[in-house]
Design a protein around this motif. Structure first.
Motif, PDB file in Angstrom:
ATOM      1  N   GLY A 256       0.825  -1.239  -0.158  1.00 24.05           N
ATOM      2  CA  GLY A 256       0.018   0.069  -0.056  1.00 24.05           C
ATOM      3  C   GLY A 256       0.757   1.232   0.072  1.00 24.05           C
ATOM      4  O   GLY A 256       2.061   1.196  -0.527  1.00 24.05           O
ATOM      5  N   PRO A 257       0.514   2.296   0.755  1.00 28.43           N
ATOM      6  CA  PRO A 257       0.985   3.631   0.761  1.00 28.43           C
ATOM      7  C   PRO A 257       2.106   3.534   1.712  1.00 28.43           C
ATOM      8  O   PRO A 257       2.904   4.623   1.760  1.00 28.43           O
ATOM      9  CB  PRO A 257      -0.152   4.692   0.896  1.00 28.43           C
ATOM     10  CG  PRO A 257      -1.065   3.873   1.806  1.00 28.43           C
ATOM     11  CD  PRO A 257      -0.795   2.460   1.472  1.00 28.43           C
ATOM     12  N   ALA A 258       2.221   2.704   2.585  1.00 27.65           N
ATOM     13  CA  ALA A 258       3.161   2.860   3.841  1.00 27.65           C
ATOM     14  C   ALA A 258       4.680   2.737   3.335  1.00 27.65           C
ATOM     15  O   ALA A 258       4.956   2.163   2.084  1.00 27.65           O
ATOM     16  CB  ALA A 258       2.952   1.830   4.732  1.00 27.65           C
ATOM     17  N   ARG A 259       5.762   3.202   3.994  1.00 23.46           N
ATOM     18  CA  ARG A 259       7.213   3.025   3.589  1.00 23.46           C
ATOM     19  C   ARG A 259       7.633   1.729   3.538  1.00 23.46           C
ATOM     20  O   ARG A 259       7.184   0.644   4.031  1.00 23.46           O
ATOM     21  CB  ARG A 259       7.999   3.785   4.824  1.00 23.46           C
ATOM     22  CG  ARG A 259       7.779   2.935   6.284  1.00 23.46           C
ATOM     23  CD  ARG A 259       8.661   3.669   7.052  1.00 23.46           C
ATOM     24  NE  ARG A 259       8.495   3.117   8.376  1.00 23.46           N
ATOM     25  CZ  ARG A 259       9.141   1.783   8.721  1.00 23.46           C
ATOM     26  NH1 ARG A 259       9.528   1.149   7.917  1.00 23.46           N
ATOM     27  NH2 ARG A 259       8.905   1.275   9.919  1.00 23.46           N
ATOM     28  N   PRO A 260       8.605   1.540   2.806  1.00 22.29           N
ATOM     29  CA  PRO A 260       9.437   0.309   2.712  1.00 22.29           C
ATOM     30  C   PRO A 260      10.062  -0.225   3.895  1.00 22.29           C
ATOM     31  O   PRO A 260      10.419   0.653   4.425  1.00 22.29           O
ATOM     32  CB  PRO A 260      10.394   0.510   1.456  1.00 22.29           C
ATOM     33  CG  PRO A 260      10.585   1.704   1.223  1.00 22.29           C
ATOM     34  CD  PRO A 260       9.342   2.673   1.837  1.00 22.29           C
ATOM     35  N   LEU A 261      10.377  -1.427   4.150  1.00 24.92           N
ATOM     36  CA  LEU A 261      11.269  -1.945   5.165  1.00 24.92           C
ATOM     37  C   LEU A 261      12.360  -2.497   4.461  1.00 24.92           C
ATOM     38  O   LEU A 261      12.431  -2.743   3.297  1.00 24.92           O
ATOM     39  CB  LEU A 261      10.452  -2.930   5.869  1.00 24.92           C
ATOM     40  CG  LEU A 261       9.253  -2.667   6.466  1.00 24.92           C
ATOM     41  CD1 LEU A 261       8.589  -3.772   7.317  1.00 24.92           C
ATOM     42  CD2 LEU A 261       9.507  -1.651   7.698  1.00 24.92           C
ATOM     43  N   ILE A 262      13.573  -2.432   5.201  1.00 22.26           N
ATOM     44  CA  ILE A 262      14.942  -2.822   4.618  1.00 22.26           C
ATOM     45  C   ILE A 262      15.244  -3.978   5.756  1.00 22.26           C
ATOM     46  O   ILE A 262      14.886  -4.011   6.823  1.00 22.26           O
ATOM     47  CB  ILE A 262      16.009  -2.081   5.071  1.00 22.26           C
ATOM     48  CG1 ILE A 262      15.170  -0.426   4.492  1.00 22.26           C
ATOM     49  CG2 ILE A 262      17.266  -2.380   4.396  1.00 22.26           C
ATOM     50  CD1 ILE A 262      15.426  -0.571   2.848  1.00 22.26           C
ATOM     51  N   ALA A 263      15.790  -5.264   4.979  1.00 25.16           N
ATOM     52  CA  ALA A 263      16.352  -6.355   5.888  1.00 25.16           C
ATOM     53  C   ALA A 263      17.435  -6.881   5.334  1.00 25.16           C
ATOM     54  O   ALA A 263      17.788  -6.577   4.138  1.00 25.16           O
ATOM     55  CB  ALA A 263      15.182  -7.561   5.612  1.00 25.16           C
ATOM     56  N   ASP A 264      18.214  -7.677   6.470  1.00 24.99           N
ATOM     57  CA  ASP A 264      19.409  -8.379   5.700  1.00 24.99           C
ATOM     58  C   ASP A 264      19.232  -9.898   5.714  1.00 24.99           C
ATOM     59  O   ASP A 264      18.444 -10.513   6.705  1.00 24.99           O
ATOM     60  CB  ASP A 264      20.310  -7.790   6.926  1.00 24.99           C
ATOM     61  CG  ASP A 264      20.601  -6.493   7.002  1.00 24.99           C
ATOM     62  OD1 ASP A 264      21.139  -5.950   5.799  1.00 24.99           O
ATOM     63  OD2 ASP A 264      20.683  -5.661   7.785  1.00 24.99           O
TER      64      ASP A 264
END
Length: 366
Positions: A256-264
């Protein structure tokens, strides 16, 4: 018998290598290749410890479909076998059928393992664990004495393997709790990216279904591009986990419109002794920093920017001119230009246009 069992117990505790136990077993059962394998309910090979064969033979085993019950009669027989009861080729396939079987006339003949003694171990959680002794032609068929010997050892070996798998799962869970407390939501991925274990925050993330979902036991990003990148990174780490250092950073856009997440994505070490773990890799989502915009949070995480640099980058990506950025932030033009130079170094860009193109997909509209 006592010596062999002690070697299996020592392997489960990490005192010796599992290959040491398999070698001892082979020495009294006339084996050329020893194998301890565990498959899950989907037919994925979770552990495959082999001694006595070359790397080329192992590659040929996978190429011939060795783990696949549809292609390998031995694997198929094990999935249907009565636990703790040793079986041989003569119990499930006739000599005539072997001559018509591609894997018998190909892989087994080329590797000189025309006969095999196998026992399905009694494990929990729907796993199919098996101990196999593949024998050379010179040793002939498995005799009843050898069959009874393997059957007699099976309950004790089964208990050791079951305990080792349980301990491996406990260690994985402890690693998840540690990763979550230090970084963020975490999940252990096994063969075919099936979820082996997950932390409490990861359960919430999956339930929300905004960035990742669980489909038929597998972790699946909501973004097709992220799914492709995760699959490529997982395959790379699984193929070369022993030589891989560090982690692969991945971006998971929101559906949706929310921010992306970063993962390792981090490879799990292959264990040749001690507890058996199903996990091939651990995916850890970085906790967002508080007290700043979502975009700045993402830029700081992805590119290692300071908070000030991230804010400048966000404004640049939004089309704001350098002079206006300085005015908005209440700093000098020279300070903003210095920050842009620092951003160039960290992102590998040389021009403001290239920088804006790089950052814009990760920024909310201004």
């Amino acid at each position: 018998m006592t010596d062999i069992l002690e070697r299996f117990r020592s392997a489960a505790m990490g005192m010796v290598d599992w290959s040491d136990a398999l070698t001892a077993m082979m020495s009294v059962t006339n084996g050329r290749i020893g194998q301890l394998a565990v498959l899950n309910t989907g037919g994925d090979l979770l552990f495959n410890m082999i001694v006595g064969c070359s790397e080329e033979e192992q590659i040929a085993y996978y190429a011939a479909g060795g783990p696949d019950p549809a292609l390998n009669p031995r694997t198929r027989a094990l999935t249907m076998a009565r636990p703790l009861h040793c079986i041989t080729d003569d119990d499930f396939i006739s000599p005539e059928m072997r001559e018509r079987s591609a894997i018998y006339t190909g892989l087994f003949r080329e590797s000189d393992v025309p006969t095999c003694a196998m026992v399905r171990l009694d494990t929990t959680d729907g796993l199919c664990a098996a101990l196999s002794i593949h024998r050379p032609a010179a040793r002939g068929s498995v005799d009843p004495v050898e069959t009874r010997f393997i059957t007699a050892l099976a309950p004790a070996i089964s208990a050791v393997v079951t305990a080792s798998i349980a301990l491996g799962s406990a260690i994985d869970q402890a690693s998840l709790v540690t990763a979550e407390s230090l970084v963020g939501a975490a999940v252990m991925l096994g063969a075919d990216m099936r979820i082996v274990a997950l932390s409490a925050d990861m359960e919430k993330l999956l339930s929300a279904g905004t960035h990742v979902r669980m489909i038929r036991g597998r972790l699946v990003p909501t973004c097709q591009r992220a799914e492709t990148e995760l699959g490529r990174a997982f395959a790379m780490l699984s193929r070369d986990s022993a030589n891989w250092h560090g982690a692969v950073p991945l971006t998971f856009p929101d559906a949706g419109p929310a921010r992306p997440l970063i993962a390792d994505l981090c490879p799990m070490p292959g264990r040749f002794s001690g507890p058996l773990s199903q996990a091939r890799a651990m995916l850890v989502f970085r906790q967002p920093r508080t007290g700043m915009s979502s975009t700045s949070n993402v830029l700081m995480t992805m590119f290692g920017l300071t908070q000030s640099e991230a804010e400048v980058g966000r404004l640049l990506a939004g089309g704001i001119q350098v002079a206006d950025i300085a005015a908005r932030r209440g700093t000098s033009l020279a300070t903003v230009r210095s920050q842009i130079k620092a951003i160039f170094v960290k992102t590998g860009c040389n021009r403001q246009l290239d920088l804006s193109i790089l950052l814009r997909p990760h920024c909310e509209p201004i």
